[in-house]
Design a protein around this motif. Sequence first.
Motif, PDB file in Angstrom:
ATOM      1  N   CYS A  73       0.802  -1.220   0.000  1.00  0.00           N
ATOM      2  CA  CYS A  73       0.000   0.000   0.000  1.00  0.00           C
ATOM      3  C   CYS A  73       0.837   1.274   0.000  1.00  0.00           C
ATOM      4  O   CYS A  73       0.284   2.377  -0.072  1.00  0.00           O
ATOM      5  N   GLU A  74       2.189   1.136   0.096  1.00  0.00           N
ATOM      6  CA  GLU A  74       3.019   2.326   0.024  1.00  0.00           C
ATOM      7  C   GLU A  74       2.885   2.939  -1.368  1.00  0.00           C
ATOM      8  O   GLU A  74       2.827   2.239  -2.377  1.00  0.00           O
TER       9      GLU A  74
ATOM     10  N   CYS B  84      -4.777   5.897  -2.520  1.00  0.00           N
ATOM     11  CA  CYS B  84      -4.517   4.850  -1.524  1.00  0.00           C
ATOM     12  C   CYS B  84      -5.636   3.800  -1.512  1.00  0.00           C
ATOM     13  O   CYS B  84      -5.381   2.608  -1.612  1.00  0.00           O
TER      14      CYS B  84
ATOM     15  N   CYS C 294      -6.486  -1.189   1.377  1.00  0.00           N
ATOM     16  CA  CYS C 294      -5.613  -0.204   2.012  1.00  0.00           C
ATOM     17  C   CYS C 294      -6.481   0.871   2.657  1.00  0.00           C
ATOM     18  O   CYS C 294      -7.652   1.018   2.320  1.00  0.00           O
TER      19      CYS C 294
ATOM     20  N   SER D 172      -0.598   9.600  10.417  1.00  0.00           N
ATOM     21  CA  SER D 172       0.706   8.977  10.616  1.00  0.00           C
ATOM     22  C   SER D 172       1.413   9.656  11.786  1.00  0.00           C
ATOM     23  O   SER D 172       0.869  10.565  12.423  1.00  0.00           O
TER      24      SER D 172
ATOM     25  N   LYS E 252      -0.852   8.908   5.735  1.00  0.00           N
ATOM     26  CA  LYS E 252      -0.106   7.841   5.083  1.00  0.00           C
ATOM     27  C   LYS E 252      -1.048   6.718   4.670  1.00  0.00           C
ATOM     28  O   LYS E 252      -2.145   6.570   5.223  1.00  0.00           O
ATOM     29  N   CYS E 253      -0.606   5.940   3.697  1.00  0.00           N
ATOM     30  CA  CYS E 253      -1.389   4.795   3.219  1.00  0.00           C
ATOM     31  C   CYS E 253      -0.903   3.527   3.921  1.00  0.00           C
ATOM     32  O   CYS E 253       0.292   3.202   3.898  1.00  0.00           O
ATOM     33  N   TYR E 254      -1.830   2.794   4.525  1.00  0.00           N
ATOM     34  CA  TYR E 254      -1.497   1.581   5.275  1.00  0.00           C
ATOM     35  C   TYR E 254      -2.247   0.383   4.690  1.00  0.00           C
ATOM     36  O   TYR E 254      -3.317   0.518   4.095  1.00  0.00           O
TER      37      TYR E 254
ATOM     38  N   GLU F 233       0.241  -1.985  10.938  1.00  0.00           N
ATOM     39  CA  GLU F 233       1.250  -1.032  10.471  1.00  0.00           C
ATOM     40  C   GLU F 233       1.194   0.304  11.215  1.00  0.00           C
ATOM     41  O   GLU F 233       2.210   0.958  11.415  1.00  0.00           O
ATOM     42  N   ASN F 234       0.010   0.730  11.614  1.00  0.00           N
ATOM     43  CA  ASN F 234      -0.121   2.037  12.268  1.00  0.00           C
ATOM     44  C   ASN F 234      -0.264   1.922  13.780  1.00  0.00           C
ATOM     45  O   ASN F 234      -0.765   2.830  14.442  1.00  0.00           O
TER      46      ASN F 234
END
Length: 822
Positions: free
Chosen positions: A296-297, A312, A321, A326, A332-334, A396-397
Amino acid sequence: MSRKLILVLPLFLFILPFVTALNIGCCCDPVAFTGSLMSDADCAAINYQFIGPPPIGTSCSDFCNASLSAPAGFCGDGVCQAFENITTCPQDCAVVPPSVCTDPFYKKPPQNLFLAPVKGERAFNLSFSLECGVDFVDVYRCEGVVSSCSDKVASLSPGVTSFIDDSSDLKWDQDYTYVVVPFYSFQKAFGDSGVVSGSLGDIECWFKGFDPFCVSDYSYDAFRDYLTSFGYAGADANAFATDFGFVVSRIFGSKFNSAFQCDASNVLSPVGVSCASGEFCVANAGGARCVVPEPCELGFDPFGLFGDVASCEGVLSQRYCFFDKSDTVVDKCYGCNPRMNCYDYKSKGACERDNCGVGSCSWKPVIPDLGIGVCINEKMSNCDLCDKKGSSPVLENFNVSNRILDSCSPAKASALSSPVSFCFYDSDSKTAKTCDDVSCVDYRSSAMCASPSAGIKLADDNSLVSSSSDSCGIGVCQWASSSSFCFKDADADGLPDCGPFDKACELDYFPPETVVTASGFSGRVDFLNIHVLDKISKKAVPVDMAGRPDYFTYFCVVAPNSSCSVARGFPVKVSSSRLVLKNLVLKDGQSPLAVLSAGVNRIKFFSVDPSKNLEVVKFVDVSACDNCAGPTLLNVSVSNGSLIGNTLYTSSTMPVISFVFDEPTKISFVELKQGNTVVPLSGMSSNFRYNYSFTPYSALNGSFTLVLNGYNKKNLFFDVPLNFSLVVDPSAAGVVFSPFDGFVTDKSSVKIQLNFTRPVFLNRVSLLFDDFSDPFVPKYVSKDISGRFSTRDNQSFSAVVSGLKGGRYVIDVSAVGFNNVP
């Protein structure tokens, strides 16, 4: 008697892959129009709207949406609304009783019995109809599909013909039988029982509506507390507690990574979406589908400067995603994850879009000016998340959190509240907990305690007229200014009800509910039967405590010179479960309590529990007569034995059979027979006595009948001669095990049967085994499994023992016969 059975399970098993009921109904969020089951008091405490129980097959959220978005009904509109009954709105709900209701022999059972689970809830909705008026209706519940039950769960008031049972001991995937017994007003007698059975359905339907949803192994984390307390589908609670992931995979693995939906009966069914390896099942407003996870980055964008929601999360094709806050100044995309909870969305936009299809997510502000808030699941309790960064460190977050602004606080705890559960901030642990675990002593300020300025006050009938307005709706919290302390004052005496550190007492702010019923011979009132249903905490199930020495019931007989208007002046105090009414005298056993008048008497009563909770005064009308009844048998016993039903069992060949009466009694006739042979007895007396004991002159063995008759000083005889069976058997009971001794199996569950040669009391059944959880220090463990065994005749007992792994097991049984021989 103690017997043992040895079971051997191959080692390769190690490598295999539920009173008077509270007013329960729908509590609705007045803004979102969502809701969940809650008591009316708890609903008022969080300032939501209580609208009563939902219709059968309707979830509370659907009922709230329909009720709050539609014009409200009102008393007098000609429609008996769901929130109305014959007591609150007789002009809409009253039914004119037919003339049959004055038939003294009327016993018709309740009609139109219907039982169904409440949609998405661990609760039953029971409804029925009554043709004639009642004083009350008793509701009993038991496990299985049976014809009778003995465990009372509620006593319903006149006019109430529905009941929501949300008891904390109810089990998913379990059949239940409810027995509804009316006590008819005109006949002053119980009618015939109505019986209905049903099941809560599948556990996966807990908190679910009608929309499709995906099931994964992580789905069952939400049910961990339940599964480790009650077990499921043959796997007991200990099995889940010992190896949760393994047992979840074994029981539920066939459903993983697939989509299902639940019907109105909480029955799970597939929707045709089953995802392959390397895919994830996702369900949201667009339906259920399989997605392939992808990075997803957003390319070479280490700081997220060029990312946005569309790139995203996708526009034409939805990506797995989500675009969110962030730990830098830009979002941000997670990557989404099946483990995610609504709480894992850290911004209002991500929460409301719910691109990962987590569930019923709603954003609640904490510090609005800074955009600080929490994303909660409206259909679940979120309280335990208050002090956590996220639901799982694998996300991730997970670390996107401000140590100061996102810490657990009173404001954050309040924001985490949902229709399912209000969250209270615990200043000691710096966490949030539900109102289930909150007591008055948890309130650390006068404002939180919210007690009335003049203190807690009760009316003359013990009803609460001046209460605290605390956030959890306890209502009996009192602030002590001198010591800056909030305490429970349910008896309104201005003093703490509980001793220091007595948490159990503090959590019990529920008054007992007493039911007094009259019974006797041929329509005469001989006994007042007392049932005191009490729940000792918000999570507890009401239990009949009558007869316990720390529960007291107070009585007062209304007379021309005594209106019994002040509860604290009631002169009679008992802790018995039954009183005797004999020739105008009300007695506790042999002790006189009060004198009644011939005819109908009104008796007022209330009970007090050990935590000093006072019940609101009730009354019962009782007919009394003079010179109309002979002696009453209070107790019968046999030496070295027991009385079961109407049969005396003993191991003594020279038994002593004892009788206790409520008044001086003269026995006019006694006879012990075996077949046609009369057995002589000693113990007769020419005097009036309270107690008699009879003994045979010679040793006995086998089965006998015992008959006796007698009269009191008014020359009034027993209504019918007393008749008992006597079984004399000095030998011990034998037992046959199934499966046999040395049985070998590769199954993790085994059905155990114990077949005794005589009726017995099962004292204890223990499972003995070697525990190798620490390979360096193996332990020999003994586990009590007595509670799993059931019986219908006290001779054959059975239970399923699950969660077994490889090794040698021993079943150790201890029992004592009805004849008192171990």
